[in-house]
Design a protein around this motif. Structure first.
Motif, PDB file in Angstrom:
ATOM      1  N   ASN A   1      37.626  45.699  49.778  1.00  0.00           N
ATOM      2  CA  ASN A   1      36.278  45.778  50.329  1.00  0.00           C
ATOM      3  C   ASN A   1      35.981  44.560  51.193  1.00  0.00           C
ATOM      4  O   ASN A   1      36.819  43.669  51.372  1.00  0.00           O
ATOM      5  N   GLN A   2      34.782  44.517  51.757  1.00  0.00           N
ATOM      6  CA  GLN A   2      34.448  43.470  52.715  1.00  0.00           C
ATOM      7  C   GLN A   2      34.322  42.088  52.079  1.00  0.00           C
ATOM      8  O   GLN A   2      34.343  41.074  52.781  1.00  0.00           O
ATOM      9  N   GLU A   3      34.174  42.014  50.760  1.00  0.00           N
ATOM     10  CA  GLU A   3      34.147  40.734  50.064  1.00  0.00           C
ATOM     11  C   GLU A   3      35.547  40.260  49.697  1.00  0.00           C
ATOM     12  O   GLU A   3      35.711  39.184  49.117  1.00  0.00           O
ATOM     13  N   GLY A   4      36.551  41.062  50.014  1.00  0.00           N
ATOM     14  CA  GLY A   4      37.924  40.688  49.727  1.00  0.00           C
ATOM     15  C   GLY A   4      38.429  41.089  48.363  1.00  0.00           C
ATOM     16  O   GLY A   4      39.548  40.716  47.982  1.00  0.00           O
ATOM     17  N   TYR A   5      37.635  41.823  47.590  1.00  0.00           N
ATOM     18  CA  TYR A   5      38.132  42.305  46.306  1.00  0.00           C
ATOM     19  C   TYR A   5      39.202  43.369  46.537  1.00  0.00           C
ATOM     20  O   TYR A   5      39.076  44.228  47.416  1.00  0.00           O
ATOM     21  N   VAL A   6      40.248  43.287  45.732  1.00  0.00           N
ATOM     22  CA  VAL A   6      41.408  44.162  45.869  1.00  0.00           C
ATOM     23  C   VAL A   6      41.512  45.026  44.618  1.00  0.00           C
ATOM     24  O   VAL A   6      41.601  44.506  43.496  1.00  0.00           O
TER      25      VAL A   6
END
Length: 372
Positions: free
Chosen positions: A120-125
């Motif tokens: 996602n855009q927050e960098g959560y994978v």
């Protein structure tokens, strides 16, 4: 949602630009299985007229079956679909160069045989571990390196089909309202949660699960781009189910299930992938066995699907497929016969016309590069 990384809902504020069709060749990465001739991740290109060319091997990796982009489009993530002594697979990150990938990092996914990744855009994978029956949570940093494993969401339960003896998480998706949907073929359920950004852990939502029709075997899903509708492709029952929220209770319910196969087809078949056009008018699903792409129109008022026909994939076991950035072409990865096939897509009818094909070793996931 597809191999292109984040779901449509999670990319509305994305800074990543996509190639412009008609201007030049559109390069894309190919994730593969490496138990045969493949050595890792390859790069190809799609021309403005739909022709395919091969650049070559850009990174050696073990079973890099599914790929995704970082939020800024500078890094590539690839699951390593394996199981080590600790019953875990890996996820690897690479810095994207013009015609190569530079390896940066590799971390455990918290479960065996990771088969899908979304960012996602927050960098959560978010990683789906098929044999582990769980979801792994990590984060990609601004320099492309990965955090250690932040959390694991373990699924429990089983279904009625012989392949549903235990949980088998098959994909994970970020929703428009910052939630998560985990699709589990083994428990025959969708699992709903969110990320607590303070603790960086999964938080189950209530209700936590939604059970699909018996022996459906949900695998992947696609979000309608304009309406809050979800289409789930069911691997075991060779069907697509439309999910909506009940306007009175807010609970999810299946309002339609439609076969992916032509009438009278009696041979073995399993579904693999599903995508919807950017205008929400047409939906596509892949059949492994019939070896085709099922083509549907979607009613703009209700979302209900009507089968328009099937396009044979000119190869066997169409594992995954991808729409080109502006939706003019559809590319299919035929895993067993080692080919990528391109079809031109009619934006008015949704139908497909064969254009070209090229050899590719055990192809699985097609991911278009952002422009440099």
């Amino acid at each position: 949602m597809n191999c292109k990384g984040p779901s449509p809902e999670s990319t509305k504020e994305a800074v990543v630009e996509t190639p412009v069709e008609g201007a030049s060749d559109m390069p894309f990465y190919l994730g593969t299985y490496t138990d045969g001739e493949s050595k890792g991740i390859y790069q190809y290109a799609l021309s403005a007229d739909g022709a395919l060319t091969k650049t070559g091997l850009v990174a050696e990796a073990e079973n890099p079956s599914f790929l995704a982009l970082s939020p800024d489009g500078r890094y590539l993530l690839a699951v390593n679909e394996v199981s080590n002594a600790d019953q875990s697979g890996y996820i690897s990150s690479f810095r994207m160069e013009r015609d190569t990938l530079t390896f940066l990092d590799q971390k455990s996914t918290g479960g065996a045989h990771p088969c899908h990744v979304a960012v996602n855009q927050e960098g959560y994978v978010l990683v789906a571990n098929y044999s582990g029956g769980n979801m792994g949570l990590l984060k990609i940093q601004n320099d492309g390196h990965l955090s250690n494993l932040l959390d694991v969401q373990q699924h429990a339960g089983n279904g009625k089909h012989p392949r549903q003896e235990a949980p088998h998480a098959h994909s994970g998706w970020f929703t428009q309202d910052e939630g998560l949907i985990s699709v589990d073929l083994g428990t025959n359920q969708l699992w709903f949660s969110e990320i607590n950004t303070q603790s960086q852990k999964f938080t189950p939502l209530e209700p936590q699960t939604f059970t699909m029709e018996p022996e459906a075997g949900p695998r992947h899903l696609a979000f309608h781009p304009q309406n809050p509708w979800i289409y789930v492709v069911n691997e075991l029952s060779s069907s697509v189910s439309l999910l909506k929220k009940d306007p009175d209770t807010g609970a999810n319910k299946i309002t339609q299930t439609i076969s992916t196969l032509p009438a009278g087809f009696g041979q073995d078949n399993t579904c693999a992938d599903i995508h919807i056009s950017a205008d929400g008018k047409f939906l596509y699903a892949s059949n492994r066995g019939h070896n085709s792409i099922a083509i549907y129109s979607a009613d703009p008022a209700t979302g209900e699907l009507a089968l328009l026909g099937h396009e044979l994939t000119r190869g066997e076991t169409p594992r995954n497929f991808s729409l080109s950035p502006e939706g003019k072409f559809l590319l299919v990865a035929n895993q067993t016969t080692n080919t990528i096939v391109s079809f031109q897509r009619d934006p008015t009818t949704g139908l497909l016309t064969y254009v070209d094909q090229i050899e590719a070793p055990a192809p699985v996931c097609i991911l278009f590069k952002p422009i440099s």
